[in-house]
Design a protein around this motif. Sequence first.
Motif, PDB file in Angstrom:
ATOM      1  N   GLU A 231      50.702  29.443  33.854  1.00 50.84           N
ATOM      2  CA  GLU A 231      51.645  30.451  33.142  1.00 50.84           C
ATOM      3  C   GLU A 231      51.291  30.771  31.922  1.00 50.84           C
ATOM      4  O   GLU A 231      51.996  31.707  31.104  1.00 50.84           O
ATOM      5  N   LYS A 232      50.384  29.778  31.374  1.00 54.11           N
ATOM      6  CA  LYS A 232      50.059  29.903  30.020  1.00 54.11           C
ATOM      7  C   LYS A 232      48.324  29.998  29.558  1.00 54.11           C
ATOM      8  O   LYS A 232      47.922  29.119  29.537  1.00 54.11           O
ATOM      9  N   ILE A 233      48.067  31.155  29.936  1.00 53.86           N
ATOM     10  CA  ILE A 233      46.505  31.281  29.909  1.00 53.86           C
ATOM     11  C   ILE A 233      46.265  32.456  28.772  1.00 53.86           C
ATOM     12  O   ILE A 233      46.925  33.584  28.812  1.00 53.86           O
ATOM     13  N   ALA A 234      45.125  32.239  28.070  1.00 58.41           N
ATOM     14  CA  ALA A 234      44.749  33.197  27.106  1.00 58.41           C
ATOM     15  C   ALA A 234      43.389  33.192  27.133  1.00 58.41           C
ATOM     16  O   ALA A 234      42.531  32.407  27.581  1.00 58.41           O
ATOM     17  N   MET A 235      42.678  34.449  26.474  1.00 58.04           N
ATOM     18  CA  MET A 235      41.229  34.490  26.213  1.00 58.04           C
ATOM     19  C   MET A 235      40.992  34.740  24.755  1.00 58.04           C
ATOM     20  O   MET A 235      41.428  35.717  24.273  1.00 58.04           O
ATOM     21  N   VAL A 236      39.843  34.236  24.419  1.00 52.85           N
ATOM     22  CA  VAL A 236      39.253  34.377  23.057  1.00 52.85           C
ATOM     23  C   VAL A 236      37.534  34.888  23.281  1.00 52.85           C
ATOM     24  O   VAL A 236      37.037  34.018  24.022  1.00 52.85           O
ATOM     25  N   GLY A 237      36.953  35.644  22.405  1.00 55.17           N
ATOM     26  CA  GLY A 237      35.972  36.048  22.635  1.00 55.17           C
ATOM     27  C   GLY A 237      35.368  36.515  21.427  1.00 55.17           C
ATOM     28  O   GLY A 237      36.061  37.136  20.493  1.00 55.17           O
ATOM     29  N   GLN A 238      34.106  36.345  21.220  1.00 57.58           N
ATOM     30  CA  GLN A 238      33.377  36.834  19.972  1.00 57.58           C
ATOM     31  C   GLN A 238      32.360  37.875  20.330  1.00 57.58           C
ATOM     32  O   GLN A 238      31.781  37.931  21.453  1.00 57.58           O
ATOM     33  N   ARG A 254      47.056  37.497  34.809  1.00 62.69           N
ATOM     34  CA  ARG A 254      47.131  36.071  34.127  1.00 62.69           C
ATOM     35  C   ARG A 254      46.703  35.713  32.999  1.00 62.69           C
ATOM     36  O   ARG A 254      47.176  34.558  32.492  1.00 62.69           O
ATOM     37  N   VAL A 255      46.002  36.570  32.338  1.00 63.51           N
ATOM     38  CA  VAL A 255      45.580  36.325  30.841  1.00 63.51           C
ATOM     39  C   VAL A 255      46.667  36.908  30.282  1.00 63.51           C
ATOM     40  O   VAL A 255      46.816  38.160  29.940  1.00 63.51           O
ATOM     41  N   ARG A 256      47.522  36.083  29.462  1.00 63.93           N
ATOM     42  CA  ARG A 256      48.705  36.425  28.974  1.00 63.93           C
ATOM     43  C   ARG A 256      48.634  36.934  27.365  1.00 63.93           C
ATOM     44  O   ARG A 256      49.329  37.811  27.047  1.00 63.93           O
TER      45      ARG A 256
END
Length: 387
Positions: A231-238, A254-256
């Motif tokens: 329940e706690k998913i994030a995404m970071v990209g460059q 799902r990516v919150r």
Amino acid sequence: MRRLPALAAGAAVLAVLAVSACSAPVPPRSDAPPATPPGPVALPAPTGPRPVGTTVLHLTDTSRPDPWAPGAGARELKVTLWYPAGRGGGRRAPYMTPKEAELLLRDAGVATTPYDTLSRTRTNAVQDAEPAGRGSPLVVLSPGFTKPVSTLTSLAEDLASRGYVVAGIDHTHESHATTLSDGRVVGCLACDSNSDPGFGAGLVEGRAADVSFVLDRLTSVREWSGLIDREKIAMVGQSIGGAAAVAAMLKDSRVRAGIDMDGTGYARIPKGGFSRPFMFLGARNHVPGGPDTSWDRDWKLLTGWKRWLVLSDAEHQSFTDIPLLADVLGLEPLPGMLPAARGAELTRTYVAAFLDRHLRSRPQPLLEGPSSRYPEVVFCPAACGRF
């Protein structure tokens, strides 16, 4: 996927390593690297209290062919996990293999240092350490075009030391060097198509599919599912990885929460808007009304919690490890450029603050306005007139 300004002498090579388009011109190179190897560089120590472990997974998505090598069959991905470990002792993980380092430097046109130089970079994570804890928030990392996810190692290690599980995806055939499960190191087949119309949009769509597949596997395999709070998913990209963060969030609920670090927006947000938390973190090319207007467009469509931060004196590579490696490659930084250590500190600090707020519900005054401790960080669009 923008290019950096042309640089003189060795600094030009730094730009080649940092750009996200394979077609950038490279300087002439010698077939024989120098005989005297430089000393290894050490990545900055993580700032969190937890020891860090790391391991590599090779995952195969049999439901779809590889978009860049259809004849190869199913899509195979290399995923590097960083995570809180039970103990800090043990063998440190390699930054990349000698073969990966060789291909990356050769394709970037680096002839000023032995080709295995990057493989001798000292990391802080222990190879295959026993994981500690359960129910940790998960952060997916996606690198810039042509670059392996190892160029985001400093950020990944720091997040793991703060209690996050980090999954860094090497999007096969979109980097100069990716090691597959059978030991083959494959190059950038996507580079042959990067001038095609719609290339950026197609690439981020493919990366979004990669992310959904990786989430399916990580949240269902017993070895890792217990360590992750689904329940706690994030995404970071460059760079293009930042654009892929938007694409992944549009595709997968799902990516919150997500962060785009200096990436042109190729994924199109629906006109009805998008309400999940999102942060732009970029260099001055991404100020409102600047050369890249994709953030201006997308900012208006972000209807939930949002921030638009610009680092003064940052460049496209300031959010990666590349400036930290410049000395060992014998490269000179751009005049007036944000110092490498400071760029890493700012990136780590603001990325962690965003994730702590949105995955852990911890108040973050740092995200509410300018800080005297971090004067380089400008809150846009309101304060961007100083540029």
